[in-house]
Write a protein that holds these residues in place. Structure first.
Motif, PDB file in Angstrom:
ATOM      1  N   SER A 145      34.468  55.396  46.682  1.00 17.73           N
ATOM      2  CA  SER A 145      34.048  54.326  45.784  1.00 17.73           C
ATOM      3  C   SER A 145      34.494  54.677  44.370  1.00 17.73           C
ATOM      4  CB  SER A 145      32.528  54.163  45.818  1.00 17.73           C
ATOM      5  OG  SER A 145      31.901  55.324  45.266  1.00 17.73           O
ATOM      6  N   THR A 146      34.445  53.701  43.470  1.00 19.62           N
ATOM      7  CA  THR A 146      34.784  53.984  42.077  1.00 19.62           C
ATOM      8  C   THR A 146      33.832  55.020  41.502  1.00 19.62           C
ATOM      9  OG1 THR A 146      35.656  51.749  41.774  1.00 19.62           O
ATOM     10  CG2 THR A 146      35.093  52.968  39.785  1.00 19.62           C
ATOM     11  N   SER A 147      32.559  54.932  41.871  1.00 23.76           N
ATOM     12  CA  SER A 147      31.581  55.903  41.402  1.00 23.76           C
ATOM     13  C   SER A 147      31.919  57.306  41.885  1.00 23.76           C
ATOM     14  CB  SER A 147      30.182  55.510  41.870  1.00 23.76           C
ATOM     15  OG  SER A 147      29.227  56.474  41.483  1.00 23.76           O
ATOM     16  N   GLU A 148      32.323  57.437  43.140  1.00 26.02           N
ATOM     17  CA  GLU A 148      32.688  58.752  43.679  1.00 26.02           C
ATOM     18  C   GLU A 148      33.925  59.307  42.982  1.00 26.02           C
ATOM     19  OE1 GLU A 148      31.297  58.789  48.320  1.00 26.02           O
ATOM     20  OE2 GLU A 148      32.871  57.379  47.762  1.00 26.02           O
ATOM     21  N   LEU A 149      34.865  58.434  42.663  1.00 26.20           N
ATOM     22  CA  LEU A 149      36.070  58.876  41.964  1.00 26.20           C
ATOM     23  C   LEU A 149      35.726  59.400  40.575  1.00 26.20           C
ATOM     24  CD1 LEU A 149      39.220  58.996  42.048  1.00 26.20           C
ATOM     25  CD2 LEU A 149      39.186  56.761  40.918  1.00 26.20           C
ATOM     26  N   LEU A 150      34.899  58.658  39.846  1.00 23.25           N
ATOM     27  CA  LEU A 150      34.513  59.095  38.504  1.00 23.25           C
ATOM     28  C   LEU A 150      33.648  60.359  38.558  1.00 23.25           C
ATOM     29  CD1 LEU A 150      33.784  55.618  36.898  1.00 23.25           C
ATOM     30  CD2 LEU A 150      35.659  57.169  36.323  1.00 23.25           C
ATOM     31  N   THR A 151      32.884  60.517  39.618  1.00 25.98           N
ATOM     32  CA  THR A 151      32.109  61.747  39.787  1.00 25.98           C
ATOM     33  C   THR A 151      33.030  62.948  39.963  1.00 25.98           C
ATOM     34  OG1 THR A 151      30.217  60.587  40.728  1.00 25.98           O
ATOM     35  CG2 THR A 151      30.402  62.928  41.238  1.00 25.98           C
ATOM     36  N   ALA A 152      34.154  62.767  40.633  1.00 25.94           N
ATOM     37  CA  ALA A 152      35.136  63.852  40.750  1.00 25.94           C
ATOM     38  C   ALA A 152      35.656  64.250  39.374  1.00 25.94           C
ATOM     39  CB  ALA A 152      36.283  63.427  41.657  1.00 25.94           C
ATOM     40  N   GLY A 153      35.901  63.251  38.516  1.00 25.59           N
ATOM     41  CA  GLY A 153      36.312  63.553  37.149  1.00 25.59           C
ATOM     42  C   GLY A 153      35.216  64.261  36.381  1.00 25.59           C
ATOM     43  N   GLU A 154      33.968  63.805  36.560  1.00 26.72           N
ATOM     44  CA  GLU A 154      32.827  64.431  35.886  1.00 26.72           C
ATOM     45  C   GLU A 154      32.644  65.871  36.359  1.00 26.72           C
ATOM     46  OE1 GLU A 154      28.068  63.556  35.035  1.00 26.72           O
ATOM     47  OE2 GLU A 154      29.136  62.426  36.587  1.00 26.72           O
ATOM     48  N   ARG A 155      32.840  66.103  37.657  1.00 29.26           N
ATOM     49  CA  ARG A 155      32.706  67.462  38.201  1.00 29.26           C
ATOM     50  C   ARG A 155      33.714  68.400  37.539  1.00 29.26           C
ATOM     51  NH1 ARG A 155      33.659  66.206  43.117  1.00 29.26           N
ATOM     52  NH2 ARG A 155      31.447  66.015  43.687  1.00 29.26           N
ATOM     53  N   THR A 156      34.951  67.994  37.476  1.00 29.73           N
ATOM     54  CA  THR A 156      35.980  68.852  36.892  1.00 29.73           C
ATOM     55  C   THR A 156      35.740  69.049  35.406  1.00 29.73           C
ATOM     56  OG1 THR A 156      37.599  68.157  38.553  1.00 29.73           O
ATOM     57  CG2 THR A 156      38.464  69.110  36.527  1.00 29.73           C
ATOM     58  N   TYR A 157      35.289  68.001  34.713  1.00 27.92           N
ATOM     59  CA  TYR A 157      34.996  68.145  33.290  1.00 27.92           C
ATOM     60  C   TYR A 157      33.877  69.163  33.071  1.00 27.92           C
ATOM     61  CZ  TYR A 157      34.611  67.046  28.379  1.00 27.92           C
ATOM     62  OH  TYR A 157      34.621  67.161  27.014  1.00 27.92           O
ATOM     63  N   ASN A 158      32.815  69.093  33.869  1.00 25.76           N
ATOM     64  CA  ASN A 158      31.719  70.044  33.736  1.00 25.76           C
ATOM     65  C   ASN A 158      32.167  71.464  34.070  1.00 25.76           C
ATOM     66  OD1 ASN A 158      28.590  69.036  33.378  1.00 25.76           O
ATOM     67  ND2 ASN A 158      29.957  67.382  33.999  1.00 25.76           N
TER      68      ASN A 158
END
Length: 642
Positions: free
Chosen positions: A544-557
């Protein structure tokens, strides 16, 4: 599908090679590109390692969507412990070499150790070998690439360093055939490893989960990115706004309308002389604004792989007062750093400076800011005779001869002043023991050409970016300049408050671009929803779009966590001191940033990120991002507090 599930591990010390399997959990969580390099870096290089030690690594990963002809799917990530900042290092580049690495059958490569002698790493599909680079050492980047192509064939794609990297300048970059992995000093990492060059040739078709679906999407985005589709870039009214004049297409708007063009070491945000001369027909110098020079000097483009929206402006000039010039660019950041910021108002001089940086292997942003700092230091009488006598030209704003001479010396490490500047403006001020208040940097890295006093959210974007002052970690300027972008509307560029939520969201989205390899100049077209469609067709994951953005958030953190483990703290997310001073002239005259307002918005940013007031991610945040294993290393409390 969508992956080879293969990591190539190269040990330069033992001259050994192994291939490791990447787990499905790893690829789903980190996707590719900067996701892979960030995780590999975190696992491989801890706080006890100096960036120039053999134990540092160079992690290289093409974006997930590099290879199967995805429009603008060209970007490869280089990850390393940064010699410039001492922390998280990431540099993204439209590298043909990354495309070939994927076609050789590898999703990523990890280079460690140090070669006993000067070495070229050669990869031809399954064959990986170490060859002597003794005869290449000392050559500039173009000469090195020519020699590699003569030796291994015209099809080989390269990543090389010049003399700056050989001398381990902390502002040195890696040259990838007219494209540069520029930020953070990756050239010094290669130089410290005795690695002059990487040459790659791959012949395999990249695996795709749903090839028919991906090709249908590719056709859609080819139309959109070439301006023949139905979508418009948000805030521009055009899908090809960058193509005709390159990344500097908004030069005039930034300078004369918004007043956000840094000039004279960020003392001003308006470069008046760049336009005064246009009223003087006897003055044959050509303005920095690409609307005045592309027609005269640009006859071709040399775009990144799979680019359908080429911002490349290949500059060619003969018999100028600076000699013949041939360089891809100058891009906007170079038009600022080696233009207005050093007081140069003619494109020929800036283009020549750009050419020198590309050949010697210097990052144009940090090199230009180092020279601008030195010019202000000289103006204030802070440099002694040994520094000033080490160059022939007068070190003064607007003296192009001084800039060109000094870049040559910095790249080769020649002379007292060059040695002072070759590690960037922050270290120069620290070494000199003076001028720190006007060394424009965050975490020792100089910012891009967006004057945050007139576009205030960028002050926060520079401050919190894990790799140091950085515009591309968020691309928040796209929202700030126009007021509307993606999910956000009505933003006032002259307000400091209210920027935290948008900044967090934009950072997560831009990390997705860095993980997938899609160019950020399509950010107003593809957005998260378009990238998601491409990712799912490539992998079959059906995120989902949310899951994709969570992948970005994970790497940023994880990138933030890397810095915390290195000992960085809230004080490193600082406001650049010059931003508290009022802009003296131009459209943003009188603007400044209140430090208390900045700290208040920094608090808000930490809150929306799910971090505590010191900027440390909370346990619940890390658990939700599947990063709970890093809690102890970065100082997160294991017990959650209501």
């Amino acid at each position: 599908m969508g992956y080879w599930n293969r990591l190539l591990v190269v040990d330069l010390t033992s001259r050994s090679v192994e291939t490791r399997e990447l787990s499905e959990t790893f690829v789903r969580r980190y996707l590719g590109g900067a996701g892979f390099t960030t995780r590999l870096l975190y696992e491989a290089v801890g706080p006890e390692v100096d960036p120039l030690d053999p134990e540092n690594v160079l992690a290289i990963a093409p974006g997930l969507l590099v290879g199967p002809s995805v429009p603008t799917g060209s970007k490869t990530s280089f990850g390393f412990k940064s010699p410039l900042t001492g922390g998280y290092g990431k540099s993204i580049v439209g590298a043909k070499m990354g495309d070939q690495l994927k076609r050789a059958g590898y999703d990523a490569m990890l280079i460690k150790g140090v070669a006993k002698s000067r070495t070229t790493l050669v990869i031809e599909d399954e064959e990986v070998r170490f060859e002597s680079a003794a005869d290449l050492w000392g050559l500039d980047t173009w000469e090195t690439d020519d020699a590699l192509k003569e030796r291994y064939g015209e099809q080989v794609r390269t990543a090389v360093i010049g003399p700056a990297g050989e001398n381990q300048s902390r502002i040195s970059m890696i040259e990838c055939e007219d494209r540069q992995a520029g930020r953070g000093g990756p050239g010094a990492v290669m130089g410290s490893k005795n690695l002059k060059a990487i040459a790659v040739k791959g012949t395999k078709d990249v695996p795709v989960a749903r090839p028919d679906e991906l090709e249908e999407l590719n056709q859609k985005w080819r139309l959109e990115t070439t301006g023949r589709g139905e979508t418009e870039v948000e805030g521009t009214g055009s899908a090809t706004v960058d193509v005709e004049f390159g990344t500097g297409e908004a030069f005039d708007v930034k300078n004369t309308v918004l007043g956000i063009y840094p000039t004279r070491n960020w003392q001003s945000s308006y470069f008046k002389s760049a336009y005064d001369r246009l009223e003087d027909p006897e003055n044959d110098r050509v303005s920095l604004d690409p609307r005045y020079w592309t027609e005269k000097y640009v006859n071709t483009k040399r775009p990144c792989p799979y680019c359908t929206k080429p911002c490349s402006q290949y500059f060619e000039a003969e018999d100028t007062k600076y000699g013949d010039i041939e360089v891809d660019g100058p891009e906007y950041e170079t038009q600022y750093a080696l233009g207005g910021n050093v007081g140069i108002d003619e494109i020929e001089a800036t283009a020549k400076a750009n050419e020198i940086c590309d050949h010697l292997g210097l990052d144009t942003i940090d090199a230009g800011n180092a020279i601008a700092w030195a010019m202000e230091a000289a103006e204030r009488g802070l440099l002694d005779e040994t520094h000033l006598d080490s160059i022939e030209a007068d070190l003064a704003f607007g003296n192009a001869d001084a800039v060109i001479e000094l870049l040559e010396k910095i790249g080769k490490g020649e002379g007292e002043l060059a040695q002072l500047l070759m590690d960037g403006n922050a270290r120069a001020a620290q070494t000199l023991g003076a001028g720190e208040e006007f060394a424009i940097h965050v975490k020792n890295q100089a910012p891009a050409g967006f004057e945050a006093r007139g576009i205030k959210g960028m002050a926060l974007a520079y401050g919190v970016a894990p790799r140091g002052a950085d515009h591309l970690s968020s691309c928040l300027y796209a929202l700030e300049m126009g007021g509307d972008f993606w999910k956000f509307e009505g933003y006032d560029r002259q307000r400091m408050d209210g920027k935290a939520l948008a900044l967090k969201a934009m950072e997560d989205l831009m990390m997705v671009y860095d993980m997938t390899g899609v160019c950020k100049f399509t950010r107003g077209l593809t957005l998260a929803e378009g990238v998601r469609e491409l990712v799912n067709a490539m992998t079959g994951f059906d995120l989902s779009t949310s899951e994709l953005l969570t992948a970005g958030e994970r790497t940023y953190n994880l990138s933030k966590g890397y810095n915390l483990r290195e000992g960085f703290d809230r004080s490193d997310d600082r406001l650049i001191p010059r931003f508290t001073e009022e802009i003296p002239n131009g459209p943003s005259a009188g603007e400044s940033i209140d430090e208390a307002a900045y700290e208040k918005e920094l608090d808000r940013y930490y809150t929306v990120r799910g971090w505590d007031s010191a900027g440390v991610p909370l346990g619940q945040t890390l658990e939700e991002l599947d990063l709970e294993e890093i809690m102890g290393a970065i100082g997160t409390a294991h017990e959650l507090v209501d």
